[in-house]
Design an enzyme around this catalytic site. Structure first.
Site, PDB file in Angstrom:
ATOM      1  N   GLU A  68      17.202 -29.031 -14.914  1.00  0.00           N
ATOM      2  CA  GLU A  68      17.467 -30.344 -15.231  1.00  0.00           C
ATOM      3  C   GLU A  68      18.177 -30.495 -16.594  1.00  0.00           C
ATOM      4  OE1 GLU A  68      14.787 -28.907 -14.221  1.00  0.00           O
ATOM      5  OE2 GLU A  68      13.587 -30.488 -13.170  1.00  0.00           O
ATOM      6  N   GLY A  82       6.245 -23.495 -24.236  1.00  0.00           N
ATOM      7  CA  GLY A  82       6.898 -24.583 -24.025  1.00  0.00           C
ATOM      8  C   GLY A  82       6.101 -25.765 -24.805  1.00  0.00           C
ATOM      9  N   ARG A  83       4.879 -26.154 -24.036  1.00  0.00           N
ATOM     10  CA  ARG A  83       3.991 -27.227 -24.516  1.00  0.00           C
ATOM     11  C   ARG A  83       3.445 -27.097 -25.928  1.00  0.00           C
ATOM     12  NH1 ARG A  83       2.422 -24.221 -20.240  1.00  0.00           N
ATOM     13  NH2 ARG A  83       0.692 -23.163 -20.264  1.00  0.00           N
ATOM     14  N   LYS A  97      10.305 -25.198  -8.126  1.00  0.00           N
ATOM     15  CA  LYS A  97      11.681 -25.016  -8.438  1.00  0.00           C
ATOM     16  C   LYS A  97      12.521 -24.268  -7.360  1.00  0.00           C
ATOM     17  CE  LYS A  97      10.493 -24.568 -13.197  1.00  0.00           C
ATOM     18  NZ  LYS A  97      10.523 -23.642 -14.487  1.00  0.00           N
ATOM     19  N   HIS A 101      -6.642 -54.510 -19.806  1.00  0.00           N
ATOM     20  CA  HIS A 101      -6.336 -55.512 -18.814  1.00  0.00           C
ATOM     21  C   HIS A 101      -5.630 -54.689 -17.472  1.00  0.00           C
ATOM     22  CE1 HIS A 101      -7.304 -58.796 -21.635  1.00  0.00           C
ATOM     23  NE2 HIS A 101      -6.801 -57.959 -22.380  1.00  0.00           N
ATOM     24  N   LYS A 121      13.649 -23.704 -24.120  1.00  0.00           N
ATOM     25  CA  LYS A 121      13.190 -22.469 -24.462  1.00  0.00           C
ATOM     26  C   LYS A 121      13.923 -21.251 -23.755  1.00  0.00           C
ATOM     27  CE  LYS A 121       9.007 -19.558 -24.570  1.00  0.00           C
ATOM     28  NZ  LYS A 121       7.770 -19.391 -24.311  1.00  0.00           N
ATOM     29  N   GLU A 142      -0.976 -28.342 -17.631  1.00  0.00           N
ATOM     30  CA  GLU A 142      -0.101 -27.199 -17.424  1.00  0.00           C
ATOM     31  C   GLU A 142      -0.974 -25.967 -18.021  1.00  0.00           C
ATOM     32  OE1 GLU A 142       3.958 -26.309 -19.200  1.00  0.00           O
ATOM     33  OE2 GLU A 142       4.721 -27.142 -17.367  1.00  0.00           O
TER      34      GLU A 142
HETATM   35  O1  F6P Z   1       8.556 -25.825 -15.374  1.00  0.00           O
HETATM   36  C1  F6P Z   1       7.764 -25.672 -16.447  1.00  0.00           C
HETATM   37  C2  F6P Z   1       8.257 -25.442 -17.820  1.00  0.00           C
HETATM   38  O2  F6P Z   1       8.417 -24.202 -17.897  1.00  0.00           O
HETATM   39  C3  F6P Z   1       7.559 -25.934 -18.990  1.00  0.00           C
HETATM   40  O3  F6P Z   1       6.370 -25.072 -19.288  1.00  0.00           O
HETATM   41  C4  F6P Z   1       8.261 -26.281 -20.129  1.00  0.00           C
HETATM   42  O4  F6P Z   1       8.006 -26.936 -20.922  1.00  0.00           O
HETATM   43  C5  F6P Z   1       9.519 -26.790 -19.467  1.00  0.00           C
HETATM   44  O5  F6P Z   1       9.627 -26.120 -18.163  1.00  0.00           O
HETATM   45  C6  F6P Z   1      10.848 -26.691 -19.886  1.00  0.00           C
HETATM   46  O6  F6P Z   1      11.295 -25.406 -19.889  1.00  0.00           O
HETATM   47  P1  F6P Z   1      12.564 -24.910 -21.085  1.00  0.00           P
HETATM   48  O7  F6P Z   1      12.268 -25.297 -22.492  1.00  0.00           O
HETATM   49  O8  F6P Z   1      12.683 -23.287 -20.830  1.00  0.00           O
HETATM   50  O9  F6P Z   1      13.776 -25.786 -20.655  1.00  0.00           O
END
Ligand code: F6P
Length: 565
Positions: free
Chosen positions: A223, A287-288, A528, A404, A217, A373
């Site tokens: 990452e 995002g979620r 972060k 189980h 987003k 979140e």
């Molecule tokens: O760090 C949390 C977050 O901002 C989430 O809310 C989001 O889904 C995820 O990181 C990934 O963010 P992006 O889509 O901006 O890479």
């Protein structure tokens, strides 16, 4: 309160309402057990069973009475759930800390919905449909083989690089609908910054037939951008090795093998991906809450635009239910309120989600981000401290694997663990073990578990089976362990969309009762920032290590002394 001022109004402290006071008294006065309530009311299952789109939801095995439900609906009225719901659908800035509208529901409004949605000057329906058309055109080009890799080979694997909402939704839906993937086309997902993730996911792939979707987003996520660079390196060096590329092809390679999904198209370009190969979405999609936006491009490619459309229609069916069903028949509203009852009155701390469907094995992980979140917060949308306990810990595994493993605690532990059981009448793959329909064996377990949790097994029943002495207590089941059963005819794309939207709206309802802005996530920022700040210490700068607290410093020293080159 009207919808138009709901966004700016201060949250109502739920504990200050008459309904809350009445619920507290009701909690103290409540007597009996699920066994007794079922015996006294032969219509209990019918009374508490509801339909929402294709979902059949049985709430009767919760620790509720008709009075509980009336009081909870009163609570919803007193804190203004309906007004805030309407404000959300109308595009008001209910995400107060980021001053944004919350419009994931607009992503699934069908073409031709009357009263076009215009929010903050943006023609939302037009933009959503235009993006969907671009995603579908691209998906069809890849699926038909018209879009090829730089060496002319058709795409066989689509690798989605993203994390959080840019990963969990696409992975979950792909796993759930896997049998619908086009033959010869598969999706893979890279999310973790652990280099193992990139290595293991790409190890056996052919770069000539691999398409990469970088989904982020913000397009700033460490990452995702690190992994995207690693995969670009892997792809280009693989292409050089496999196929002697001309200089012209080298330039073309990234354009043919990398596309992006983001709200920040300028950053996509800066990363080196052609904006023509990028699909946008907007800051009013959290995002979620984004799997139904262009973030689902990997799904449109591998499962197909028709499947994606069906998924969206399922989301929309649940949105319409939530928007229009009366309170007493409104499933997301009532499930959200029952969660509030469980957390704030029955003191539940966690909530299990137990899909009796192997294909839904990532659904609990998906719900963890959606719910935790969103509602894992201690301040309300006006900055005041939350007056009650808030978000519960969501967790789960598909049945019968969980049976189980951890069901022991749900059946006989000292904690109350409300659980949602999800099952489908028709299996994806009907198999028989001799004369035994295996899906029936599976469903017998689904039915048995909620029955055992609700009604337990008394000491007399244990003794009647011939058990004596201390073993009686060990074999006794208290019952009264609350569950909700959700059933649907089959796990189709539409039903999956309905399930996701159901939980989105349950989460929303809980957030409103608690006064929480369910659409920001400031709690992920500190970690972060600290990870960035620790870079020098981790790389071995003694002064930087020395300035850390003794635990962090000693852990970094351990790392430095044990790291093999
Ligand atoms: O760090 C949390 C977050 O901002 C989430 O809310 C989001 O889904 C995820 O990181 C990934 O963010 P992006 O889509 O901006 O890479």
């Amino acid at each position: 309160m009207t919808a138009s001022n709901a966004a700016s109004s201060a949250p109502v402290d739920p504990t200050s309402t008459a309904a809350w006071e009445a619920l507290e008294a009701h909690d103290l006065e409540l007597t009996g057990s699920l066994r007794e309530w079922f015996d006294a009311d032969p219509d209990r299952a019918e009374r508490f069973s509801l339909e929402a789109a294709d979902l059949h939801v049985d709430l009767s095995k919760n620790l509720i009475t008709p009075e509980t439900m009336e009081l909870l609906q009163r609570l919803a009225r007193e804190v203004g759930v309906e007004q805030r719901r309407d404000a959300m659908f109308a595009g008001e800035h209910i995400n107060t800390t980021e001053d944004r509208a919350v419009l994931h529901t607009a992503l699934r409004r069908p073409v031709g919905t009357p009263d076009a949605l215009v929010v903050d000057g943006q023609e939302i329906d037009r933009d959503v449909q235009a993006t969907l058309r671009r995603v579908y055109d691209f998906a069809n080009a890849v699926r038909s083989g018209q879009w090829t890799g730089v060496t002319g080979k058709p795409i066989r694997t689509v690798v989605n690089i993203g994390i959080g909402g840019s990963d969990l939704g696409p992975v979950m839906v792909y796993e759930a609908l896997r049998p619908l993937a086009q033959d010869g086309l598969e999706a893979r997902f890279i999310s973790n910054i652990d280099p193992t993730d990139v290595y293991a996911t790409t190890e056996d792939l052919d770069p000539e037939t691999t398409l990469v979707i970088v989904a982020s987003k913000t397009f700033t996520t460490l990452e995702t951008l690190t992994n995207a660079r690693l995969v670009r390196q892997w792809l280009l060096s693989g292409l050089r090795e496999n196929a002697a590329l001309t200089p012209e092809q080298e330039r073309e390679a990234v354009a043919k093998h990398f596309v992006a999904v983001s709200t920040a198209l300028d950053k996509v370009e800066a990363f080196g991906i052609d904006p023509d190969n990028a699909f946008g979405f907007w800051d009013w999609v959290g995002g979620r809450y984004s799997v139904d936006s262009a973030i689902g491009t990997v799904l449109a490619v591998v499962l197909g635009p028709e499947v994606f459309e069906e998924l969206l229609s399922g989301f929309h069916a649940m949105d319409e239910h939530f928007r229009t069903a009366p309170a007493e028949a409104n499933v997301p509203l009532l499930m959200g309120l029952i969660n509030v009852w469980n957390v704030n009155f029955l003191e539940a701390e966690t909530h299990a989600v137990l899909p009796y469907s192997q294909y839904l094995h990532r659904f609990p992980a998906y719900l963890q981000q959606l719910t935790m979140e969103s509602n894992g917060k201690s301040v309300r949308w006006d900055g005041s401290t939350a007056a009650t306990e808030t978000g519960e810990v969501f967790w789960g595994e598909p049945g019968t694997n969980g049976q189980h493993a951890f069901y022991q605690l749900i059946h006989q532990g000292t904690r109350i663990v409300p659980a949602d059981f999800i099952a489908f009448a028709t299996p994806n793959h009907a198999l028989a073990d001799g004369d035994q329909d295996v899906h029936e064996l599976f469903l017998a377990n689904f039915f048995a578990q909620t029955k055992a949790l609700a009604f337990g097994k008394s000491a007399e029943e244990v003794r009647a089976e011939g058990t004596e002495g201390p073993l009686v207590a060990a074999r006794e089941f208290s019952g009264d362990r609350p569950t909700t059963s959700i059933m649907a005819p089959k796990l189709t794309p539409s039903v999956l969309g309905q399930l996701i939207a159901l939980y989105e709206h349950i989460t929303f309802v809980q957030g409103v009762v608690w006064g929480i802005n369910s659409f920001d996530q400031w709690g992920v920022e500190l970690g972060k920032q600290l990870a960035k700040d620790l870079g020098a210490a981790v790389a071995g700068d003694d002064a930087a290590i020395g300035s850390e607290d003794s635990s962090t410093a000693s852990l970094i020293r351990y790392y430095r002394s044990h790291r093999e080159s």
